[in-house]
Design an enzyme around this catalytic site. Structure first.
Site, PDB file in Angstrom:
ATOM      1  N   LYS A 140     -12.611 -20.310   3.120  1.00  0.00           N
ATOM      2  CA  LYS A 140     -11.313 -20.736   3.079  1.00  0.00           C
ATOM      3  C   LYS A 140     -10.415 -21.577   4.013  1.00  0.00           C
ATOM      4  O   LYS A 140      -9.421 -21.578   4.055  1.00  0.00           O
ATOM      5  CB  LYS A 140     -10.498 -19.278   2.812  1.00  0.00           C
ATOM      6  CG  LYS A 140     -10.946 -18.251   1.518  1.00  0.00           C
ATOM      7  CD  LYS A 140      -9.754 -17.097   1.567  1.00  0.00           C
ATOM      8  CE  LYS A 140     -10.283 -15.857   0.863  1.00  0.00           C
ATOM      9  NZ  LYS A 140     -10.397 -16.264  -0.744  1.00  0.00           N
ATOM     10  N   HIS A 169      -6.554  -6.693  -1.091  1.00  0.00           N
ATOM     11  CA  HIS A 169      -7.738  -7.370  -1.918  1.00  0.00           C
ATOM     12  C   HIS A 169      -8.681  -6.214  -2.218  1.00  0.00           C
ATOM     13  O   HIS A 169      -9.052  -5.334  -1.490  1.00  0.00           O
ATOM     14  CB  HIS A 169      -8.261  -8.740  -1.052  1.00  0.00           C
ATOM     15  CG  HIS A 169      -9.295  -9.196  -1.762  1.00  0.00           C
ATOM     16  ND1 HIS A 169     -10.497  -8.939  -2.176  1.00  0.00           N
ATOM     17  CD2 HIS A 169      -9.180 -10.578  -2.303  1.00  0.00           C
ATOM     18  CE1 HIS A 169     -11.146  -9.826  -2.739  1.00  0.00           C
ATOM     19  NE2 HIS A 169     -10.381 -10.899  -3.016  1.00  0.00           N
ATOM     20  N   GLN A 222      -6.641 -14.518   4.656  1.00  0.00           N
ATOM     21  CA  GLN A 222      -5.647 -15.499   4.270  1.00  0.00           C
ATOM     22  C   GLN A 222      -4.812 -15.973   5.525  1.00  0.00           C
ATOM     23  O   GLN A 222      -3.760 -16.624   5.530  1.00  0.00           O
ATOM     24  CB  GLN A 222      -4.730 -14.935   3.326  1.00  0.00           C
ATOM     25  CG  GLN A 222      -5.479 -14.745   2.026  1.00  0.00           C
ATOM     26  CD  GLN A 222      -5.765 -15.943   1.022  1.00  0.00           C
ATOM     27  OE1 GLN A 222      -5.711 -17.070   1.407  1.00  0.00           O
ATOM     28  NE2 GLN A 222      -6.601 -15.681  -0.034  1.00  0.00           N
ATOM     29  N   ASP A 237      -7.797  -7.728   8.046  1.00  0.00           N
ATOM     30  CA  ASP A 237      -8.247  -8.523   7.086  1.00  0.00           C
ATOM     31  C   ASP A 237      -7.665  -9.932   7.139  1.00  0.00           C
ATOM     32  O   ASP A 237      -6.622 -10.210   6.746  1.00  0.00           O
ATOM     33  CB  ASP A 237      -8.190  -8.077   5.426  1.00  0.00           C
ATOM     34  CG  ASP A 237      -9.009  -8.916   4.662  1.00  0.00           C
ATOM     35  OD1 ASP A 237      -9.326 -10.238   4.938  1.00  0.00           O
ATOM     36  OD2 ASP A 237      -8.896  -8.538   3.277  1.00  0.00           O
ATOM     37  N   CYS A 279      -8.138 -10.291  -7.741  1.00  0.00           N
ATOM     38  CA  CYS A 279      -8.807  -9.065  -6.912  1.00  0.00           C
ATOM     39  C   CYS A 279      -7.717  -8.189  -6.431  1.00  0.00           C
ATOM     40  O   CYS A 279      -8.268  -7.890  -5.162  1.00  0.00           O
ATOM     41  CB  CYS A 279      -9.827  -9.722  -5.970  1.00  0.00           C
ATOM     42  SG  CYS A 279     -11.113 -10.512  -6.725  1.00  0.00           S
TER      43      CYS A 279
END
Ligand SMILES: Cc1ncc(COP(=O)(O)O)c(C=O)c1O
Lengths: 157, 410
Positions: B225, B123, B202, B199, B367
């Protein structure tokens, strides 16, 4: 909800499927400008060649959604052979149709009237876009890009 | 016990609303998830009952607010397997958490030519901060490529990691759904003398997270999220690293002492939390963690694997060669994020047509422009699923997709 038929008019889809004035021009004498819609990745590239204050030739490249590409095609078909002054008025009238406040930086040259006297012709088909506010940026991208190219063309080197 | 999405939907007030006169079919949880009643109530409760600033007043309300905020930190720490609460730093979102690492650890530890390794499926939040350090400090940004199935291609990993200072990788791709082999990458990074950043934006909402098991040194994720509110994200990092890192923003809360001559910093984690923190948001995130624990992260993962399998089968059977779904074909190797292309119709137009049936998907580059370039497309449509989705949502997507033909297929 507004009808999708208002957005996807047949004439718009025709310009999308069979884009007019697709291609490139030699720079110079033409100038080239690139516009991006950072939201969705639409991209429009405009090549424009001026001769004595008239848009002598225009070509369009790039890729994106039906509205951005059809709008670019319709714009190219409309502005070819017009004076830059007419073009600024068209630009202003088009933005007004898209419910966008005129930006003085868009048309620096003093213009008589508010553009209401100029006929938008086929461009009127894009009127339905206003009912889908997210798509207004798609429709105006090519006009921003053309204005940018003209600014460049008119800046003394 | 398997999740019951119909019962879960009753926990989410927004699922009652109608869109264009019909049912809301929300398939954009990779962008942001809906919020359960429990989270909305926790935020309201803070404002209605104990609204006050934290770490400042000695009165009852301030004590309660401070306790609630620190309890939220504790809940988050336990949720991700952190050994200490003080390793959990509240930031604005994942983007700020990653920037914090780049701006503090990166500025202090990286110089000209120092390699930082990322991947092609990142991202922008895990790309641009490193581009900025490339411009400012001349770091050497290196990219792990992806293969045709959307997995990382690790053939050249040793060479890419040679001399590297940091490897920073998304645990799950927000475009392809690919679940990356984080532990293997962390071990390789450490072998090469580099630190490992994950990261997990997700990942944490969808799979049981254990930062120690991951072998990570830094982990970033974002509250909105994972059923939490917007405006709060998390950076987890090992204590030794946080102790050694310079502060991020300067101001109130992050100081021990300030004189005309200078300042000294507060203890970790407050050293990195300048200014009044997002108190209501932290409380909301704590409630989100409770909510997810109540469902069970293992159960959430099971539900999403099954639903992803159903979506892949349904769309492929229905549309065959007319649809291209990017990323791994095995549901067990991916999250519930399906990026697809349909009959060459532009994703923006696909999303517009789907909206008419109340089906919310994302269209665009998500993104991840470098990844789009690798995939050879400028944009995709993306449907992403969460705890409140079930097969009827997938069916609604499959039904509405064909409507695009009327406009775009001659
Ligand atoms: C993989 C990944 N990383 C980072 C982010 C950034 O999250 P935020 O915008 O909340 O900072 C996102 C979400 O958009 C994401 O999907």
């Amino acid at each position: 909800m507004p009808d999708l038929e208002d957005l996807y008019r047949e004439i718009i889809l025709d310009h999308y499927r069979n884009p007019r004035n697709r291609g490139e021009l030699d720079t110079p004498p033409a100038v080239r400008a690139e516009g991006f819609n950072p939201l969705c990745g639409d991209e429009v590239i405009v090549y424009v060649r001026l001769a004595n204050g008239v848009i002598d030739d225009i070509k369009v490249g790039g890729q994106g959604c039906s509205i951005s590409q059809a709008s670019a095609s319709m714009m190219s078909a409309t502005v070819i052979g017009r004076t830059t002054e007419e073009l600024h008025r068209l630009n202003r009238a088009f933005k007004a149709m898209m419910s966008i406040e005129p930006d003085p930086a868009d048309d620096p040259a003093p213009i008589n009237g508010n553009g209401a006297d100029i006929k938008l012709g086929d461009l009127e088909a894009l009127k339905g876009v206003v009912k889908f506010p997210v798509r207004i940026k798609c429709a105006t991208l090519s006009w921003h890009t053309l204005t940018q190219a003209l600014d460049e063309a008119q800046t003394p080197a | 016990m398997a999740l019951d999405p119909a019962a879960i939907r009753a926990d989410f007030p927004i699922t009652c609303r109608k869109v264009h006169g019909g049912r809301l079919v929300y398939l954009d949880s990779a962008a942001t998830s809906h919020k359960p009643r429990a989270v909305i109530d926790a935020i309201t409760d803070y404002y209605e009952r104990y609204n006050s600033n934290v770490h400042r007043g000695s009165y009852q309300l301030a004590v309660e607010a401070t306790e609630a905020m620190e309890l939220a930190r504790n809940k988050v720490a336990q949720f991700i397997g952190a050994s200490r609460d003080s390793e959990v730093i509240f930031a604005k979102n994942a983007t700020e958490a990653i920037n914090l690492v780049a701006r503090t650890w990166g500025r202090a530890n990286l110089g000209p030519g120092d390699p930082v390794v990322i991947t092609e499926l990142e991202h922008h939040a895990n790309i641009v901060p490193w581009h900025m350090l490339t411009a400012e400090q001349g770091i050497d940004l290196r990219w792990i490529p992806i293969d045709a199935n959307g997995h990382l291609d690790l053939t050249d990993l040793d060479r890419l990691l040679d001399g590297a200072r940091l490897l920073s990788v998304a645990a799950v791709s927000n475009v392809l759904g690919t679940i990356n082999p984080i532990r293997q990458l962390a071990d390789a990074a450490h072998e090469a003398g580099a630190l490992m950043m994950v990261d997990a934006s997700q990942y944490t909402p969808h799979l049981p997270t254990d930062v120690v098991e991951m072998g990570a040194d830094f982990v970033a994720f974002t509250g909105h999220k994972m059923c939490g509110p917007t405006g709060i994200g998390v950076l987890w990092a090992k204590s030794e690293l946080l102790e050694a890192m310079p502060p991020f923003l300067g101001g109130g809360e992050m100081i021990l002492n300030v004189t005309k001559e200078g300042f000294s910093t507060a203890a970790v984690p407050w050293k990195f939390e300048a200014g009044t923190p997002p108190i209501a948001e932290a409380v909301g995130l704590g409630a989100a963690v409770d909510y997810l624990n109540g469902l069970g992260m293992e159960q959430i993962r099971e539900h999403e694997v099954a639903l992803t399998g159903y979506a892949l089968r349904t769309l492929n059977q229905r549309y065959g060669d007319d649809i291209t779904i990017h990323g791994p074909t095995e549901p067990a190797e991916r999250g519930g994020v399906l990026s697809f292309e349909y009959k060459g119709i532009h994703p923006h137009d696909v999303a517009q047509v789907l909206d008419r049936s109340g089906v919310c998907v994302r269209a665009g580059h998500h993104c991840a422009k470098p990844l789009m370039r690798v995939l050879g497309c400028a944009a995709t449509s993306r449907a992403s699923m969460y705890v409140y989705n079930d097969e009827s949502d997938v069916d609604a997507l499959a039904d509405a997709l064909g409507d695009a033909d009327a406009f775009f297929i001659e």
